[in-house]
Scaffold this active site. Structure first.
Site, mmCIF file in Angstrom:
data_model
loop_
_atom_site.group_PDB
_atom_site.id
_atom_site.type_symbol
_atom_site.label_atom_id
_atom_site.label_comp_id
_atom_site.label_asym_id
_atom_site.label_seq_id
_atom_site.Cartn_x
_atom_site.Cartn_y
_atom_site.Cartn_z
ATOM 1 N N CYS A 58 0.809 -1.221 0.000
ATOM 2 C CA CYS A 58 0.000 0.000 0.000
ATOM 3 C C CYS A 58 0.842 1.271 0.000
ATOM 4 O O CYS A 58 0.501 2.261 -0.641
ATOM 5 C CB CYS A 58 -0.931 0.008 1.209
ATOM 6 S SG CYS A 58 -1.682 -1.583 1.572
ATOM 7 N N ASP A 90 -3.252 -3.095 7.535
ATOM 8 C CA ASP A 90 -4.470 -3.770 7.993
ATOM 9 C C ASP A 90 -4.560 -5.183 7.426
ATOM 10 O O ASP A 90 -4.894 -6.135 8.132
ATOM 11 C CB ASP A 90 -5.707 -2.972 7.561
ATOM 12 C CG ASP A 90 -5.879 -1.690 8.357
ATOM 13 O OD1 ASP A 90 -4.860 -1.173 8.859
ATOM 14 O OD2 ASP A 90 -7.005 -1.216 8.479
ATOM 15 N N CYS A 131 -2.077 3.109 3.002
ATOM 16 C CA CYS A 131 -2.980 2.214 3.724
ATOM 17 C C CYS A 131 -3.899 2.998 4.659
ATOM 18 O O CYS A 131 -3.605 4.119 5.066
ATOM 19 C CB CYS A 131 -2.188 1.151 4.482
ATOM 20 S SG CYS A 131 -3.208 -0.209 5.109
ATOM 21 N N ASP A 132 -4.957 2.329 5.057
ATOM 22 C CA ASP A 132 -6.169 2.938 5.601
ATOM 23 C C ASP A 132 -5.982 4.102 6.578
ATOM 24 O O ASP A 132 -6.518 5.179 6.383
ATOM 25 C CB ASP A 132 -7.002 1.876 6.315
ATOM 26 C CG ASP A 132 -7.402 0.742 5.399
ATOM 27 O OD1 ASP A 132 -6.957 0.719 4.245
ATOM 28 O OD2 ASP A 132 -8.158 -0.140 5.841
ATOM 29 N N LYS A 133 -5.241 3.885 7.662
ATOM 30 C CA LYS A 133 -5.230 4.870 8.743
ATOM 31 C C LYS A 133 -4.333 6.059 8.451
ATOM 32 O O LYS A 133 -4.423 7.086 9.135
ATOM 33 C CB LYS A 133 -4.817 4.204 10.061
ATOM 34 C CG LYS A 133 -5.610 2.957 10.396
ATOM 35 C CD LYS A 133 -7.112 3.177 10.315
ATOM 36 C CE LYS A 133 -7.882 1.872 10.364
ATOM 37 N NZ LYS A 133 -7.683 0.999 9.194
ATOM 38 N N CYS A 203 -5.234 -1.718 -1.335
ATOM 39 C CA CYS A 203 -6.203 -2.762 -1.703
ATOM 40 C C CYS A 203 -7.205 -2.269 -2.733
ATOM 41 O O CYS A 203 -7.714 -1.151 -2.634
ATOM 42 C CB CYS A 203 -6.915 -3.277 -0.466
ATOM 43 S SG CYS A 203 -5.808 -4.119 0.683
ATOM 44 N N GLU A 458 -10.423 -4.773 13.041
ATOM 45 C CA GLU A 458 -11.307 -5.126 11.925
ATOM 46 C C GLU A 458 -11.552 -6.635 11.946
ATOM 47 O O GLU A 458 -10.708 -7.412 12.374
ATOM 48 C CB GLU A 458 -10.677 -4.732 10.591
ATOM 49 C CG GLU A 458 -10.651 -3.233 10.368
ATOM 50 C CD GLU A 458 -10.086 -2.858 9.012
ATOM 51 O OE1 GLU A 458 -9.625 -3.759 8.290
ATOM 52 O OE2 GLU A 458 -10.100 -1.664 8.678
ATOM 53 N N SER A 484 -13.463 -4.370 7.893
ATOM 54 C CA SER A 484 -12.730 -3.920 6.724
ATOM 55 C C SER A 484 -13.727 -3.413 5.686
ATOM 56 O O SER A 484 -14.892 -3.825 5.672
ATOM 57 C CB SER A 484 -11.923 -5.078 6.139
ATOM 58 O OG SER A 484 -11.539 -4.809 4.818
#
Length: 572
Positions: A58, A90, A131-133, A203, A458, A484
């Site tokens: 990511c 994640d 990535c997500d955060k 992702c 998650e 997720s």
């Protein structure tokens, strides 16, 4: 020349304090030790907050992308200074203790960007995220600092190819459940594992990273159209260089994040999440960003905006297409133009390009014949996928995503698990003492909330395994943890108050009848109020999982998921 010098001094609205005058000679000496010249230090200084890390695809390419951003900053007349934050994958930590670090990392990302920018007195900042955060963490930092700046998302991964079809990490997670059920063998699982992730990028469905990327474009902190360009697309480098020009214009206009992060802008971001079938994690993150920006945002805002916003994007996990298909269809500007045209997004909100959302969206170039975005007059659904539930199990609320054709009602007996691992064992049959799940059950996973986890893990491992087992359409799941963006099905997360704080979910017992009614917005257990109160009166808080370190501090300070799971000062 004097006028040019005067402009530079005005643009160095903070950095002059660290670079100019006799008393700053020691500081200049240290800057020169790492290669900066007098000419470099005379220019505005732009911090490049990079979330590069070598542990995951990511963010893996962000070191290379940062070089393009820095080249653009130099070309625009400023001096870039790159620094790094942390990041947690994640996808890699899912289902392990490591996943407890994920949501905690959002706060550390925000804190580290804030600290370096305050400490080094940068004039502006560009945050590179993946990535997500890292995305909400960067946005939270920009809101705190209120420095001219923007967020650039590194972009989505390309889809893998397996047996003639596009696949993503979601397929691998679901294959784990299929393997546990004996529906596929070792060789097929290994082949899918080898094919799913072909290179760098986040992702590939409308999971949390791409959801938050979309939200950043619609809220105005990212240039419209910049984020949806895939990670390894040649166009990404040019966009990264363009960031230099954009940030200098922000400096000249004195346009700051709090000028952009208005209540209508947050509603625009919610509309984008709803219209794209995005992740429920966007609820947590937008609430947290709003808190940093001083904007009053509640779960009711998500419910109201989602109800009035049609689902327009046919994206995974519930739809047909991947994030790279968004780019091929014309990118997020196509979605923005539809939302503005339909009155679902407010077009006069300002963005980091200095132009309004409507002005930016007007330039959208839609690919002829594309099927990713439905026309306004024929939406995939009349309302978005985010539904807020309340009831005697969730007085402060819970969130469910219904972006596909999921059921909206389920009534069944509770199967209560005290952790994600315990629930996973029941799904896969790895513990003989735990009965396997049955059609009709309501899986309850508690003590996984912000405080109880800590870190609100998650549940993709569990939810994907349930789908892989073939039970996705036959049971429901509720948790004080979160999901997720790849999760789909009748799954309600963010149940608040959480079990560790004595929320009603802590009182549930095996066999209790639970009703999840998304149409009515209810999540309830069929117990008399006096019976529920009696159970809660006998409840005692569990011992903290961690007695020291970052997890212990986080558990002591974190607030409710209903407020974004943000850290709170004692007594506040």
């Amino acid at each position: 020349m004097p006028s040019e010098d005067n402009e530079l001094r005005q643009l160095k609205h903070r950095s002059h304090e660290i670079t100019e005058g006799r008393d700053r000679a020691p500081a200049r000496a240290m800057f020169k030790a790492v290669g900066f010249s007098d000419a470099d230090l005379a220019r505005p200084i732009v911090g490049i907050a990079n979330t590069w890390i070598e542990t995951m695809p990511c963010n893996f390419h962000l070191r290379r992308l940062a070089e393009e951003v820095k080249a653009g900053v130099r070309a625009a007349g400023a001096t870039p200074m790159e620094f790094n934050t942390i990041a947690i994958s994640d996808g890699e930590t899912m289902g392990t203790e490591g996943m407890r670090a994920s949501l905690v990392s959002r706060e550390v990302v925000a804190d580290s960007i804030e600290l370096v920018c305050r400490g080094q007195l940068f004039d502006a900042v560009i945050a590179l995220v993946g990535c997500d955060k890292t995305i909400p963490g960067a946005a939270m930092a920009l809101a705190r600092l209120n420095l001219p700046g923007l967020v650039l998302y590194g972009g989505t991964i390309a889809p893998g190819r397996y047996e003639g079809r596009d696949v993503s990490i979601q397929d691998v997670f679901e294959a784990v459940g299929a393997h546990a059920a004996g529906r596929i063998g070792d060789a097929e699982l290994k082949a899918l594992e080898d094919a799913a992730c072909p290179g760098a990028g986040a992702c590939g469905g409308q999971y949390t990273a791409n959801t938050m990327s979309t939200a950043m474009e619609l809220i105005g902190l990212s240039p419209l159209g910049a984020n949806s360009v895939p990670a390894l697309d040649a166009q990404k480098a040019a966009i990264a260089r363009q960031c230099g020009a954009w940030v200098m214009e922000l400096l000249r206009q004195r346009l700051r994040p709090l000028d952009i992060l208005t209540p209508p802008a947050f509603h625009n971001a919610i509309a984008a999440v709803a219209a794209s079938g995005g992740s429920t994690n966007a609820v947590l993150h937008l609430l947290a960003i709003a808190r940093e920006a001083g904007v009053a945002l509640t779960l009711e805002d998500f419910s109201a905006v989602s109800r009035r916003t049609p689902l327009l994007a046919d994206l995974k996990p519930a739809g047909r297409f991947m994030a790279v298909d968004v780019h091929r269809a014309g990118g997020i500007p196509v979605l923005a133009r539809r939302l503005v045209a339909g009155g679902y997004a407010q077009g006069d909100c300002r963005t980091v390009t200095g132009r309004t959302l409507a002005e930016e969206a007007a330039g959208a170039v839609e690919t002829a014949g594309q099927e990713v975005f439905a026309p306004l007059e024929r939406p995939l659904k009349s309302s978005g996928g985010l539904v807020v539930l309340r009831g005697n199990l969730a007085p402060q609320g819970a969130v469910v995503k219904l972006s596909g054709h999921e059921r909206r009602y389920h009534r069944g007996p509770a199967r209560v698990f005290e952790s994600e691992e315990e629930a996973m064992a029941a799904v896969t049959g790895s513990r003989p003492d735990l009965a396997r799940l049955q059609a009709g059950d309501v899986v309850v996973i508690r003590n996984e909330g912000p405080r109880g986890g800590p870190g609100m893990r998650e549940m993709l491992g569990v939810t994907a395994a349930i789908v892989g087992e073939g039970l996705g359409g036959e049971l429901a799941l509720i948790t004080d943890g979160r999901f997720s963006g790849a999760t789909h099905g009748l799954m309600a997360g963010h149940v608040a108050p959480e079990a560790a704080c004595g929320g009603p979910i802590a009182a549930l017992r095996e066999g209790d009848m639970i009703v999840l009614d998304a149409e009515a917005g209810k999540l309830e257990v069929e117990l008399e109020p006096t019976a529920l109160e009696a159970r809660l009166a006998g409840w005692r808080p569990p011992a903290p999982r961690y007695a020291r370190g970052v997890f212990a501090r986080y558990a002591a300070l974190v607030g409710s998921a209903a407020d974004g799971a943000v850290l709170q000062l004692p007594g506040k």
